[in-house]
Motif scaffolding. Sequence first.
Motif, PDB file in Angstrom:
ATOM      1  N   LEU A  15     120.362 103.407  32.573  1.00 29.30           N
ATOM      2  CA  LEU A  15     121.699 103.952  33.000  1.00 29.30           C
ATOM      3  C   LEU A  15     122.151 105.125  32.054  1.00 29.30           C
ATOM      4  N   SER A  46     119.608  99.354  29.772  1.00 25.77           N
ATOM      5  CA  SER A  46     118.706  99.417  30.438  1.00 25.77           C
ATOM      6  C   SER A  46     118.085  98.108  30.486  1.00 25.77           C
ATOM      7  N   VAL A  60     120.105  98.676  38.217  1.00 26.41           N
ATOM      8  CA  VAL A  60     120.852  99.410  37.123  1.00 26.41           C
ATOM      9  C   VAL A  60     122.348  98.921  37.468  1.00 26.41           C
ATOM     10  N   ALA A  64     124.348  97.488  33.934  1.00 22.98           N
ATOM     11  CA  ALA A  64     125.674  97.855  33.515  1.00 22.98           C
ATOM     12  C   ALA A  64     126.564  96.989  33.334  1.00 22.98           C
ATOM     13  N   VAL A  77     125.635 105.995  42.293  1.00 23.79           N
ATOM     14  CA  VAL A  77     124.572 106.051  41.478  1.00 23.79           C
ATOM     15  C   VAL A  77     123.809 107.290  41.932  1.00 23.79           C
TER      16      VAL A  77
END
Length: 211
Positions: A15, A46, A60, A64, A77
């Motif tokens: 990320l 990550s 991802v 997050a 994204v």
Amino acid sequence: MSGRERYALTVDVHLILARDGATGTEVLLSRRSGAVYASGLWHLPSGHLDGPHEDVVDGVIREASEETGVAIDRTAVALATTVHHRSPHGRARVGFFFEVRRFTGEPGIMEPELCDAMGWYALDALPEPMVAYCRAGLDAYRGGHPGALHFQQPGDPVPHEPGGPVRTRLLTGPSRAGGAPSPARGRTGAAYARTASDLARTLRRALLGGR
């Protein structure tokens, strides 16, 4: 094709939570701690995919939330760069680095047993020591490169070391007809980024053998 089992790679998602700072783009970094690989080194939020049911965009977004507490919509994204990495121990993987500039919530340490610091850092003033694999991805992102190779050799340090062995090969994108550079070349990661839907279609074609 031989009858041998196909070679398989681990898939990572990274990320790049980004914002505009006083001197340019800033990214969110965390420092690993505890009984984990690369403890004491700075890294992007990550992780690995949970399994074949999870695509890299969902991965991802999940990472997050788990690591920073922020919520991200799929439409926010964007694929910034991809890194084919081999560690000093010989294990290889492919990492997808995603830029996100729209999110909900304030980033914070959600896993204190795995992370002891978190903060925003300018791309031209990244903290040390940092995982060399992560630094390769950020160097590609900062230069607007669609990908990079980062093949370390046995005995190489895990952290990035200024003046140490150079193992990163930055890759360029295709040129337009007539030799004009691709719009991605020479721009920031944000300018290069592809939407999540584009990525999903590309991965789906790859998984279905080009169909």
